[in-house]
Structure formats: structure tokens, C-alpha cells
Design an enzyme around this catalytic site. Structure first.
Site, PDB file in Angstrom:
ATOM      1  CG  MET A  68     -11.271  -0.961 -37.982  1.00 35.84           C
ATOM      2  SD  MET A  68     -11.754   0.737 -37.685  1.00 35.84           S
ATOM      3  CE  MET A  68     -13.503   0.571 -37.564  1.00 35.84           C
ATOM      4  N   GLY A  91     -18.503 -12.282 -40.886  1.00 32.41           N
ATOM      5  CA  GLY A  91     -18.317 -11.447 -42.079  1.00 32.41           C
ATOM      6  C   GLY A  91     -16.837 -11.334 -42.410  1.00 32.41           C
ATOM      7  CG  HIS A  92     -14.140  -9.238 -39.790  1.00 26.89           C
ATOM      8  ND1 HIS A  92     -14.794  -9.021 -38.592  1.00 26.89           N
ATOM      9  CD2 HIS A  92     -13.881  -8.014 -40.295  1.00 26.89           C
ATOM     10  CE1 HIS A  92     -14.910  -7.723 -38.386  1.00 26.89           C
ATOM     11  NE2 HIS A  92     -14.376  -7.089 -39.399  1.00 26.89           N
ATOM     12  N   GLY A 141     -15.999  -5.945 -47.215  1.00 23.81           N
ATOM     13  CA  GLY A 141     -17.378  -6.441 -47.134  1.00 23.81           C
ATOM     14  C   GLY A 141     -18.344  -5.496 -47.838  1.00 23.81           C
ATOM     15  CE  LYS A 160     -21.288  -4.075 -41.620  1.00 25.39           C
ATOM     16  NZ  LYS A 160     -20.937  -2.686 -41.277  1.00 25.39           N
ATOM     17  CG  ASP A 161     -18.537  -1.178 -44.273  1.00 24.34           C
ATOM     18  OD1 ASP A 161     -19.241  -0.400 -43.625  1.00 24.34           O
ATOM     19  OD2 ASP A 161     -18.033  -2.201 -43.780  1.00 24.34           O
ATOM     20  CD  GLN A 199     -14.292   0.633 -45.513  1.00 16.66           C
ATOM     21  OE1 GLN A 199     -14.065   1.445 -44.618  1.00 16.66           O
ATOM     22  NE2 GLN A 199     -14.370  -0.657 -45.278  1.00 16.66           N
ATOM     23  CB  SER A 206     -21.824  -4.820 -37.787  1.00 17.78           C
ATOM     24  OG  SER A 206     -21.191  -3.724 -37.174  1.00 17.78           O
TER      25      SER A 206
HETATM   26  O1  PAF Z   1     -14.114  -1.437 -42.551  1.00 15.55           O
HETATM   27  C1  PAF Z   1     -13.255  -1.316 -41.650  1.00 15.55           C
HETATM   28  O2  PAF Z   1     -13.182  -2.134 -40.711  1.00 15.55           O
HETATM   29  C2  PAF Z   1     -12.304  -0.134 -41.692  1.00 15.55           C
HETATM   30  O3  PAF Z   1     -12.916   0.981 -42.260  1.00 15.55           O
HETATM   31  C3  PAF Z   1     -10.964  -0.464 -42.389  1.00 15.55           C
HETATM   32  C4  PAF Z   1     -11.194  -0.863 -43.841  1.00 15.55           C
HETATM   33  C5  PAF Z   1     -10.266  -1.599 -41.648  1.00 15.55           C
HETATM   34  C6  PAF Z   1     -10.040   0.768 -42.376  1.00 15.55           C
HETATM   35  O4  PAF Z   1      -9.734   1.158 -41.076  1.00 15.55           O
END
Ligand code: PAF
Length: 277
Positions: free
Chosen positions: A28, A34-35, A146, A148-149, A152, A184
Site C-alpha cells: 500500500m 520491510g517491503h 511480511g 508481521k501480518d 494475512q 511498518s
Molecule cells: O499488507 C498490505 O499492505 C495489504 O494488506 C495488501 C497485502 C497490499 C493488500 O491490500
């Protein structure tokens, strides 16, 4: 780096490549180390890496959280170019959702009823909706998320299995600030003093892991809750001891696959973290 604003241009481009092994990193934006760790791993394992930057409205149950989500697009592009990301997809909402489109409802095997799902109603239906769209457009071989989630990741794995998609979901270890705070995009909303205070999330998780043979889960939980109640700046939302495979609560530590997950608010900013052992 190729940049695309529309799914039709993006899929046309991807379909023109000869036998690519596509790695996908959905984000996002407000990119941090992290990304970049996800992207670096994707670069090592794939021939074409696609990163998306899209603040997905359907996964936010709180309008304020959505509106305050940091946007640093030009910095993000510089970072992506520096690590040789191959493709950036940065769509408008209208490229992915029709007007009045409703979030789909998924059966996520109960994974969406606990922790994040309990406190952010509809969040995982929103995540699953956008991930299904991305997977259909990009058709990646591997997708990177990641650790961290954690919740998810389990939701996306369950979704991929249900939809029978041949996509490998790869979990990448959490990257941390020097003081242990999980990186984050929301950390950009914290002051330097708050960043120091926020380190108590990971310190608490580490304390529990270190003392897992000395104290019961109930005692560890109570102890951490007391620490948080004494820190007036931070509001603990949940602290859960769960099985890392299914997120069901555990009463005793297992040999492995224990996860301790935490969420807390600091000055209105919601932070989450976890530790797995
Ligand atoms: O983790 C995130 O940044 C969001 O939940 C994702 C995976 C990009 C979905 O919108």
C-alpha cells in the site's frame, strides 16, 4: 522500471513476456525496509518482479485510518528503481472496483474471526477481494508477504487454496528498527519519542518467548497486560497466544509453531507484531 496505471496495460505487457517467472509484492506504498526485503527476495527467486502500490479502501473499517494512510509515491518510485524492481502497478480505485462494488464474502475457515478480524470487521474480506483481483490480473508464480501480518498470510494461503491458484505464498521475516519495533508504513505517523515507546510491543513478545519455560501462558499474559496498563500512552488491543498454523488459542506452549500476536494503539496509530517459535 515499467509503470502501469491500468490492469489492461499491465496484463498486456506481462502477456508479451516470453516465459517469465513472475514474483508479486503487493503493497500500500510508504515503502520501508520491510517491503524492500520482500522485493529483494522476489528479485532473487523470479525473472520479473511486479510491485503494486494501492491503498485498498475495502480493507479499512475505519475511515480515519484510510484517510491518514501515508502516501510517499515519488520516494517509493525512487526506492523501487534503486533495487531494480521490474514493474510497478499503481492503479486508481476505478481500475479495480466498479462504482458501488461490494466487498466479496469469503469463507476463510475462521481465520478471519480472531485478532485482526475481530477488531477490524470485514478487513480480511477486503484483503481477500483485492488479492483475488491482483492474482487474476498479474497471475504471479510467487507472491511475497511480511511475517508481521501473520494472519494475512494465513488468509491469503487459504484463499489461494480455495481458488485453486498455482501461486506459492512466501512469508518473509519481519524487518525491525534498531529498538526492535517492527517496520511498518504506519511508523511514519509516530514521533521519535513514540517510536521509542512503541518498542515495548516487541520487548513484551521477546520477554514471553524468553520466559516460556518459567511461567504459564496465563501468567505471562497477565504480566504483559499490567505493563501496558502502566504505560498510559499505549492502549493494548489484544495479546494472544496461538498456534501459528491456525491461530487457535493455546493454553500451553507447544514444541514449535507457537505464535504470540499483539496489537496496540499509540497516539491513534495502530501497531501489530508477533513472534513465532
Ligand atoms: O499488507 C498490505 O499492505 C495489504 O494488506 C495488501 C497485502 C497490499 C493488500 O491490500
Amino acid at each position: 522500471m515499467q509503470k502501469f496505471k491500468t490492469k489492461s496495460d499491465l496484463s498486456f505487457y506481462l502477456s508479451s513476456l516470453a516465459d517469465p517467472l513472475i514474483g508479486f509484492v503487493p503493497t500500500m506504498g510508504a515503502l520501508h525496509n520491510g517491503h524492500l526485503a520482500l522485493l529483494r527476495q522476489a528479485k532473487k527467486q523470479c525473472s520479473v518482479v511486479v510491485c503494486s502500490i494501492f491503498v485498498n479502501p475495502t480493507q479499512f473499517s475505519n475511515k480515519e485510518d484510510f484517510n491518514s494512510y501515508p502516501n510517499t509515491l515519488s520516494d517509493d518510485i525512487t526506492k523501487l528503481e534503486k533495487i531494480n524492481c521490474d514493474v510497478l502497478y499503481v492503479p486508481d480505485v476505478s481500475d479495480l472496483y466498479t462504482i458501488d462494488e461490494k466487498t466479496k464474502h469469503y469463507n476463510l475457515n475462521g481465520l478471519d474471526n480472531v485478532m485482526e478480524g475481530k477488531f477490524r470487521k470485514g478487513h480480511f474480506d477486503g484483503v481477500a477481494t483485492i488479492i483475488e483481483k491482483f492474482f487474476n490480473i498479474i497471475r504471479p508464480h510467487k507472491a511475497y508477504f511480511g511475517q508481521k501480518d501473520l494472519q494475512q498470510i494465513l488468509v491469503v494461503k487459504s484463499l489461494t487454496k480455495q481458488l485453486n491458484l498455482p501461486i506459492e505464498i512466501i512469508s518473509v521475516p519481519t524487518i525491525r528498527e534498531e529498538n526492535g519495533l517492527a517496520m511498518s508504513s504506519r511508523n511514519k505517523l509516530l514521533s521519535p519519542k513514540q517510536i521509542e515507546t512503541a518498542s515495548m510491543l516487541y520487548k513484551s513478545l521477546k520477554f514471553c518467548k524468553t520466559n516460556k519455560d518459567k511461567f504459564s501462558i496465563t501468567n505471562l499474559k497477565n504480566y504483559i497486560k499490567i505493563q501496558f496498563s502502566e504505560q498510559l500512552e499505549v492502549d493494548l488491543e489484544y495479546l494472544e497466544f496461538v498456534d501459528a498454523n491456525n491461530l487457535q488459542n493455546i493454553s500451553f506452549f507447544q514444541e514449535n509453531n507457537n505464535a504470540i500476536c499483539i496489537a496496540a494503539y499509540l497516539g491513534g496509530v495502530r501497531l501489530i507484531d508477533n513472534i513465532i517459535f
